[in-house]
Scaffold this active site. Sequence first.
Site, PDB file in Angstrom:
ATOM      1  N   ASP A  13       6.466   5.216 -10.015  1.00 17.22           N
ATOM      2  CA  ASP A  13       7.820   6.259 -11.445  1.00 17.22           C
ATOM      3  C   ASP A  13       7.064   4.461 -12.432  1.00 17.22           C
ATOM      4  O   ASP A  13       8.161   3.894 -12.539  1.00 17.22           O
ATOM      5  CB  ASP A  13       9.173   5.937 -11.079  1.00 17.22           C
ATOM      6  CG  ASP A  13       9.141   6.590 -10.212  1.00 17.22           C
ATOM      7  OD1 ASP A  13       8.104   7.822 -10.581  1.00 17.22           O
ATOM      8  OD2 ASP A  13       9.499   6.553  -9.073  1.00 17.22           O
ATOM      9  N   LYS A  16       3.326   5.355 -15.785  1.00 15.29           N
ATOM     10  CA  LYS A  16       2.024   5.907 -16.126  1.00 15.29           C
ATOM     11  C   LYS A  16       2.075   7.489 -17.372  1.00 15.29           C
ATOM     12  O   LYS A  16       0.845   6.627 -17.273  1.00 15.29           O
ATOM     13  CB  LYS A  16       1.578   6.194 -14.483  1.00 15.29           C
ATOM     14  CG  LYS A  16       1.700   5.278 -13.260  1.00 15.29           C
ATOM     15  CD  LYS A  16       0.696   5.512 -11.552  1.00 15.29           C
ATOM     16  CE  LYS A  16       1.966   6.902 -12.126  1.00 15.29           C
ATOM     17  NZ  LYS A  16       3.605   5.844 -11.464  1.00 15.29           N
ATOM     18  N   GLY A  40       6.608  12.701 -10.735  1.00 16.81           N
ATOM     19  CA  GLY A  40       7.318  12.718 -11.547  1.00 16.81           C
ATOM     20  C   GLY A  40       7.271  11.667 -13.119  1.00 16.81           C
ATOM     21  O   GLY A  40       6.857  10.745 -12.709  1.00 16.81           O
ATOM     22  N   HIS A  41       6.382  12.193 -14.099  1.00 16.54           N
ATOM     23  CA  HIS A  41       5.789  11.488 -14.968  1.00 16.54           C
ATOM     24  C   HIS A  41       6.279  12.094 -16.391  1.00 16.54           C
ATOM     25  O   HIS A  41       6.385  12.571 -17.044  1.00 16.54           O
ATOM     26  CB  HIS A  41       4.107  11.676 -15.214  1.00 16.54           C
ATOM     27  CG  HIS A  41       3.427  11.828 -14.000  1.00 16.54           C
ATOM     28  ND1 HIS A  41       2.107  11.753 -14.006  1.00 16.54           N
ATOM     29  CD2 HIS A  41       3.447  10.722 -13.276  1.00 16.54           C
ATOM     30  CE1 HIS A  41       2.026  11.460 -12.405  1.00 16.54           C
ATOM     31  NE2 HIS A  41       2.584  10.742 -11.940  1.00 16.54           N
ATOM     32  N   GLN A 226       1.657   8.211  -7.919  1.00 17.11           N
ATOM     33  CA  GLN A 226       2.971   7.511  -6.919  1.00 17.11           C
ATOM     34  C   GLN A 226       2.499   5.463  -7.167  1.00 17.11           C
ATOM     35  O   GLN A 226       2.285   5.395  -8.474  1.00 17.11           O
ATOM     36  CB  GLN A 226       1.927   7.998  -5.943  1.00 17.11           C
ATOM     37  CG  GLN A 226       2.896   9.323  -4.856  1.00 17.11           C
ATOM     38  CD  GLN A 226       2.229   9.812  -5.700  1.00 17.11           C
ATOM     39  OE1 GLN A 226       1.009  10.400  -5.535  1.00 17.11           O
ATOM     40  NE2 GLN A 226       2.667  11.507  -6.086  1.00 17.11           N
TER      41      GLN A 226
HETATM   42  P1  GDP Z   1       5.266   7.294 -13.235  1.00 17.08           P
HETATM   43  O1  GDP Z   1       6.092   8.249 -12.510  1.00 17.08           O
HETATM   44  O2  GDP Z   1       5.172   5.899 -13.508  1.00 17.08           O
HETATM   45  O3  GDP Z   1       4.794   8.146 -14.946  1.00 17.08           O
HETATM   46  O4  GDP Z   1       6.451   6.649 -14.476  1.00 17.08           O
HETATM   47  P2  GDP Z   1       8.468   7.792 -14.202  1.00 17.08           P
HETATM   48  O5  GDP Z   1       7.955   8.451 -15.711  1.00 17.08           O
HETATM   49  O6  GDP Z   1       8.369   8.542 -13.613  1.00 17.08           O
HETATM   50  O7  GDP Z   1       8.854   6.316 -14.557  1.00 17.08           O
HETATM   51  C1  GDP Z   1       9.027   5.617 -15.620  1.00 17.08           C
HETATM   52  C2  GDP Z   1      10.501   6.005 -17.188  1.00 17.08           C
HETATM   53  O8  GDP Z   1      10.557   5.076 -17.424  1.00 17.08           O
HETATM   54  C3  GDP Z   1      10.385   7.474 -17.370  1.00 17.08           C
HETATM   55  O9  GDP Z   1      11.736   8.124 -17.980  1.00 17.08           O
HETATM   56  C4  GDP Z   1       9.357   6.588 -18.881  1.00 17.08           C
HETATM   57  O10 GDP Z   1      10.195   7.234 -20.351  1.00 17.08           O
HETATM   58  C5  GDP Z   1       9.844   5.540 -19.142  1.00 17.08           C
HETATM   59  N1  GDP Z   1       9.833   4.279 -19.796  1.00 17.08           N
HETATM   60  C6  GDP Z   1       8.163   4.091 -19.280  1.00 17.08           C
HETATM   61  N2  GDP Z   1       8.429   2.972 -20.554  1.00 17.08           N
HETATM   62  C7  GDP Z   1       9.169   2.341 -20.822  1.00 17.08           C
HETATM   63  C8  GDP Z   1       9.054   0.987 -21.365  1.00 17.08           C
HETATM   64  O11 GDP Z   1       8.498   0.125 -21.085  1.00 17.08           O
HETATM   65  N3  GDP Z   1      10.782   1.194 -21.684  1.00 17.08           N
HETATM   66  C9  GDP Z   1      11.853   1.988 -21.166  1.00 17.08           C
HETATM   67  N4  GDP Z   1      13.070   1.842 -21.992  1.00 17.08           N
HETATM   68  N5  GDP Z   1      11.981   2.804 -20.614  1.00 17.08           N
HETATM   69  C10 GDP Z   1      10.500   3.226 -20.286  1.00 17.08           C
HETATM   70  P1  IMO Z   2       5.190   9.041  -9.409  1.00 20.77           P
HETATM   71  O1  IMO Z   2       3.471  10.248  -9.820  1.00 20.77           O
HETATM   72  C1  IMO Z   2       7.998   7.045  -6.890  1.00 20.77           C
HETATM   73  C2  IMO Z   2       7.882   8.880  -2.486  1.00 20.77           C
HETATM   74  C3  IMO Z   2       8.310   9.568  -2.024  1.00 20.77           C
HETATM   75  C4  IMO Z   2       9.037   9.193  -0.556  1.00 20.77           C
HETATM   76  C5  IMO Z   2       7.441   8.884  -0.034  1.00 20.77           C
HETATM   77  C6  IMO Z   2       6.722  10.370   0.794  1.00 20.77           C
HETATM   78  O2  IMO Z   2       6.388   9.766 -10.276  1.00 20.77           O
HETATM   79  O3  IMO Z   2       5.117   7.630  -9.386  1.00 20.77           O
HETATM   80  P2  IMO Z   2       6.448  12.767  -0.171  1.00 20.77           P
HETATM   81  O4  IMO Z   2       6.934  13.622  -0.842  1.00 20.77           O
HETATM   82  O5  IMO Z   2       4.956  12.097  -0.996  1.00 20.77           O
HETATM   83  O6  IMO Z   2       6.033  12.835   1.141  1.00 20.77           O
HETATM   84  O7  IMO Z   2       6.722  11.263  -0.066  1.00 20.77           O
HETATM   85  O8  IMO Z   2       6.653   8.911  -1.630  1.00 20.77           O
HETATM   86  N1  IMO Z   2       6.830   8.872  -3.404  1.00 20.77           N
HETATM   87  C7  IMO Z   2       7.217   8.845  -4.736  1.00 20.77           C
HETATM   88  N2  IMO Z   2       8.003   7.715  -5.726  1.00 20.77           N
HETATM   89  N3  IMO Z   2       7.068   7.923  -7.835  1.00 20.77           N
HETATM   90  C8  IMO Z   2       6.707   8.859  -7.074  1.00 20.77           C
HETATM   91  O9  IMO Z   2       5.135   9.665  -7.990  1.00 20.77           O
HETATM   92  C9  IMO Z   2       6.634   9.132  -6.127  1.00 20.77           C
HETATM   93  N4  IMO Z   2       6.005  10.185  -5.519  1.00 20.77           N
HETATM   94  C10 IMO Z   2       6.287   9.817  -3.919  1.00 20.77           C
HETATM   95  O10 IMO Z   2      10.150   9.403  -2.403  1.00 20.77           O
HETATM   96  O11 IMO Z   2       9.109   8.091  -0.116  1.00 20.77           O
HETATM   97 MG    MG Z   3       7.549   8.800 -12.056  1.00 19.03          MG
END
Ligand code: GDP
Ligand code: IMO
Ligand code: MG
Length: 432
Positions: A13, A16, A40-41, A226
């Site tokens: 999170d 990416k 979750g992206h 991840q």
């Molecule tokens: P990922 O799993 O690495 O793709 O990240 P996620 O999408 O799960 O979580 C990142 C969250 O931060 C998302 O809700 C993005 O929309 C948000 N986000 C990404 N870059 C920024 C930033 O520079 N500032 C803020 N405030 N939010 C951001």
């Molecule tokens: P993104 O791509 C954050 C965590 C789960 C749990 C552990 C194992 O959005 O960054 P699993 O279901 O993979 O067997 O769970 O890994 N986990 C993540 N945490 N972002 C993710 O993906 C994750 N994918 C798995 O919360 O702790």
């Molecule tokens: Mg994510």
Amino acid sequence: MANVVIVGTQWGDEGKGKVVDLLTNYADYVVRFQGGNNAGHTLVVEGKKYVFHLIPSGILYENKKCMIGNGVVIDPAVLLEEMDELTEAGLPVTPGRLTISHNAHLIMPYHMLLDGADENAKKDGAKIGTTGRGIGPCYGDKILRNGIKAGDILDESLFREKLQENVDEKNFLLTKKYNRDPISFDDILRQYLDHAEKLAPFIGNVSVELDQARKAGKHILFEGAQGTQLDIDHGTYPFVTSSNTVSGNACTGSGFGPSHIDEVIGILKAYTTRVGEGPFPSELFDATGEALQKKGGEFGATTGRTRRCGWLDTVVANEAVRLNGVTGLAITKLDVLSGQNALKTATSYELDGKRYDAMPGNIKTTSKLNPVYEEMPGWQEDITQARNADDLPVKARNYVKRIEELTETPVMLLSVGPGREETMLLRNPFEK
Ligand code: GDP
Ligand code: IMO
Ligand code: MG
């Protein structure tokens, strides 16, 4: 031509998806190489929010090709749902836009049941806090050589054979070990043959396509899911996911040779978060942690769980630089730190008089580590409008500079908001 890998440097999170979406503008191909719909992206484009779990984050560009590599585990129902959502949004996913590797393993309904049953059977303290999407059991079957691959469902007799063996084995586990109801062979067969018909035009040889693309001088972007501390080998085991999240797996997980990778970009959130259980040395349990959680909107995009929040940790960042061979860092969510009087960074750990500059291999030791912090003055200004590094307050620039010093790695992108435009691309990896 450049081939670039993007990885998370922390516990996932990091943002990416946003960076992949942004850099896809300069790429021709975007490739997922590991993980599944545990990811979750979230992307925000022209004010509209998209959340993808399985489909590569590059899919919002019509003229780019997306790939799901052999290292990914695919829940076909989730993939088809994401494809339908994109069609509804006016971006139909045609075979010309997406190839699924015939070697990618499929998440089956029993994998999800076993994921839940296994977590449930674990004692408090041993629970992983998985996403419940069947990731671990699916990778487990792959390693045990019991898995069902995307290509297998195109051959009904092969699929029947493999499914029957699996249903027999899983029903033994479900009923005898976990005291659950058995699953039905016929139901799964019907469901997956239906998926097979829909997915057949997309299933192909990703490795061959990528090789042709490389030889034609195309730019390829590999999208990690991840983060490094969730890597099955190098993370905080057993509180990890079940795949290799590090950059080396961009090659193994797609069938692309390592000598063709030019750059590895590590996505680093300006602070740290973690979802699920497991050690997190710089975790905050106070009002500052709560403030970061609220301001950063730190809720899991897959499970909706509240993300644990803490200070930046450069032991973690340095692990990622080393394990992935990071050539440039992208710092995200810098805007979330506005308003803090002081910013702490964990630069090493301490336990029983011993100093740690890398993660110890023992989970019990890791969970007891005390962070050693250094402190810097924070900035008060809203920085979401900054579009050049010079627009940032000097204290924010100093924070970024200090990260470069502590990681010995240049920063090549700064992100100050979720939108595509809320970004400063200091160096474009595709323009060498
Ligand atoms: P990922 O799993 O690495 O793709 O990240 P996620 O999408 O799960 O979580 C990142 C969250 O931060 C998302 O809700 C993005 O929309 C948000 N986000 C990404 N870059 C920024 C930033 O520079 N500032 C803020 N405030 N939010 C951001
Ligand atoms: P993104 O791509 C954050 C965590 C789960 C749990 C552990 C194992 O959005 O960054 P699993 O279901 O993979 O067997 O769970 O890994 N986990 C993540 N945490 N972002 C993710 O993906 C994750 N994918 C798995 O919360 O702790
Ligand atoms: Mg994510």
